[in-house]
Design an enzyme around this catalytic site. Structure first.
Site, mmCIF file in Angstrom:
data_model
loop_
_atom_site.group_PDB
_atom_site.id
_atom_site.type_symbol
_atom_site.label_atom_id
_atom_site.label_comp_id
_atom_site.label_asym_id
_atom_site.label_seq_id
_atom_site.Cartn_x
_atom_site.Cartn_y
_atom_site.Cartn_z
ATOM 1 N N GLY A 71 -4.387 -6.143 21.980
ATOM 2 C CA GLY A 71 -4.181 -7.099 20.886
ATOM 3 C C GLY A 71 -5.377 -8.036 20.861
ATOM 4 O O GLY A 71 -5.769 -8.576 21.902
ATOM 5 N N GLY B 147 -23.266 -3.857 16.984
ATOM 6 C CA GLY B 147 -23.096 -2.938 18.118
ATOM 7 C C GLY B 147 -24.393 -2.808 18.891
ATOM 8 O O GLY B 147 -24.988 -3.813 19.299
ATOM 9 N N ASP C 167 -16.478 2.831 26.785
ATOM 10 C CA ASP C 167 -15.322 2.561 25.920
ATOM 11 C C ASP C 167 -15.613 1.268 25.151
ATOM 12 O O ASP C 167 -15.759 0.207 25.759
ATOM 13 C CB ASP C 167 -14.089 2.408 26.823
ATOM 14 C CG ASP C 167 -12.817 2.072 26.062
ATOM 15 O OD1 ASP C 167 -12.893 1.834 24.841
ATOM 16 O OD2 ASP C 167 -11.756 2.044 26.697
ATOM 17 N N ALA D 228 -12.338 -3.371 22.306
ATOM 18 C CA ALA D 228 -12.333 -4.792 22.678
ATOM 19 C C ALA D 228 -13.727 -5.363 22.966
ATOM 20 O O ALA D 228 -13.824 -6.496 23.453
ATOM 21 C CB ALA D 228 -11.397 -5.070 23.853
ATOM 22 N N ALA D 229 -14.783 -4.621 22.638
ATOM 23 C CA ALA D 229 -16.127 -5.193 22.824
ATOM 24 C C ALA D 229 -16.291 -6.431 21.933
ATOM 25 O O ALA D 229 -16.874 -7.437 22.355
ATOM 26 C CB ALA D 229 -17.188 -4.158 22.488
ATOM 27 N N GLY D 230 -15.770 -6.345 20.711
ATOM 28 C CA GLY D 230 -15.841 -7.499 19.811
ATOM 29 C C GLY D 230 -15.032 -8.672 20.351
ATOM 30 O O GLY D 230 -15.424 -9.838 20.193
ATOM 31 N N ASP D 231 -13.919 -8.388 20.986
ATOM 32 C CA ASP D 231 -13.107 -9.465 21.574
ATOM 33 C C ASP D 231 -13.854 -10.118 22.728
ATOM 34 O O ASP D 231 -13.811 -11.345 22.903
ATOM 35 C CB ASP D 231 -11.770 -8.903 22.063
ATOM 36 C CG ASP D 231 -10.959 -8.301 20.925
ATOM 37 O OD1 ASP D 231 -11.072 -8.810 19.789
ATOM 38 O OD2 ASP D 231 -10.232 -7.324 21.174
HETATM 39 O O1 RIB Z 1 -9.975 -5.222 19.486
HETATM 40 C C1 RIB Z 1 -9.275 -4.252 20.237
HETATM 41 C C2 RIB Z 1 -7.805 -4.366 20.001
HETATM 42 O O2 RIB Z 1 -7.524 -4.027 18.671
HETATM 43 C C3 RIB Z 1 -6.948 -3.444 20.830
HETATM 44 O O3 RIB Z 1 -6.609 -3.984 22.081
HETATM 45 C C4 RIB Z 1 -5.760 -3.176 19.924
HETATM 46 O O4 RIB Z 1 -4.567 -3.718 20.396
HETATM 47 C C5 RIB Z 1 -6.149 -3.752 18.571
HETATM 48 O O5 RIB Z 1 -5.539 -4.958 18.357
#
Ligand code: RIB
Length: 310
Positions: free
Chosen positions: A37, A221, A245, A248-251
């Site tokens: 998430g 990227g 992988d 979630a790189a953006g997160d």
């Molecule tokens: O940004 C990656 C996330 O996007 C994943 O963890 C997935 O849950 C979606 O929300």
């Protein structure tokens, strides 16, 4: 304190040899169930980097929801303001990751789609001037906009990740944003032309800044990122790392950006730090599991190139 106001999902992840085409059935090589998430991932990124982090969102009263809260607690993210929804299941994300580390994600929002006034109030009673607020678009926009406007009025920093890409954003939301951080796809949708390289990202970043955000980062990227600020712009090249992988790189980038900016760094320093944090994340599998500690990000920071003024 940095608050993330957003989604929690249980990520159901399959490793596949290549991303499926329409109608194709593929044999996956592995299957894992891991916490994700965008809201939760960004909160974990902040906590792993050593800054106080809290998540405000909603899960179902089910085993996925309880497990997501437990894992946030274990990661050091304050989770007491996460609501339990008795009627709606916890959000899930169906993810496939190919051998090159690229991914496809389908999110089923569940309880994330019920985030509203209750969660906005939870944030409002906690937020103080000088705090940071991380926002994404996996919860209803009306709540995101209310939080952004409240945070701006309180003197907190608002960082909006306009993901997933869902088209043009409301003007009152954009006007309340300090940092807008679209990736290439999201930037293209927001400006209405294809963002394909540094030159088009720079045009897009300046156009988006005209709509309200004080700073805009277009994430490219492996092409790095293009940044527009009130004092001009720059291209921040990426680091070359082995990509395992990209989930979630953006997160990771946004969590890193928040820690550096709220910590008082310049736009250039904050984006360099975010670049190192995101680079670490793509070398690891999973979403929250891929977030670096401060020491792990510092080890990569030395490799981040100097930005080029635009
Ligand atoms: O940004 C990656 C996330 O996007 C994943 O963890 C997935 O849950 C979606 O929300």
């Amino acid at each position: 304190m940095i608050y993330s106001f957003g989604s929690l999902n249980m990520d159901l992840v399959s490793q596949v040899p290549h991303l499926p085409t329409p109608g194709e059935t593929l044999l996956g090589t592995t299957f894992t169930t891991v916490p994700g998430g965008k809201g939760a991932n960004q909160a974990v990124a902040v906590a792993r980097l050593g800054m106080a982090a809290a998540l405000i969102g909603r899960v179902g009263n089910d085993s996925f929801g309880r497990s997501l809260i437990q894992s946030l607690n274990a990661a050091g993210v304050a989770a007491e303001a996460i609501s339990l929804d008795a009627q709606t299941p916890t959000g899930v994300a169906l993810i496939v990751v190919d051998d090159a580390g690229q991914n496809q994600i389908v999110v089923v929002p569940g309880a994330n789609g019920k985030v509203g006034q209750r969660e906005v109030q939870s944030l409002a009673v906690r937020l103080r001037a000088g705090d940071g607020v991380l926002l994404q678009l996996e919860v209803p926009w009306v709540a995101v906009e209310a939080v952004a406007q409240f945070a701006q009025a309180q003197g907190a920093t608002v960082i909006l990740d306009p993901a997933p890409a869902l088209g043009p954003l409301p003007a009152p939301l954009l006007e309340a944003v300090d940092w807008l951080t679209p990736n290439q796809t999201e930037a293209s949708q927001l400006v209405g032309f294809a963002v394909t390289d540094v030159a088009s990202a720079w045009v897009a970043a300046q156009a988006l800044r005209q709509q309200g955000p004080r700073q805009v980062v277009v994430k490219l990227g492996q092409g790095g990122s293009v940044v527009a600020t009130p004092n001009g712009g720059f291209h921040q090249p990426a680091i070359t790392v082995p990509v395992v992988d990209t989930v979630a790189a953006g997160d990771a980038f946004n969590g890193g950006l928040a820690t550096a900016w709220v910590g008082g760094q310049s736009p250039e320093q904050a984006v360099q730090w975010a670049t190192a944090v995101a680079a670490y994340a793509v070398t690891q599998r999973g979403a929250q599991a891929s977030m670096p500690t401060r020491a792990q990000a510092e080890a990569l920071l030395a490799q981040v190139p100097q930005p080029h003024p635009l």
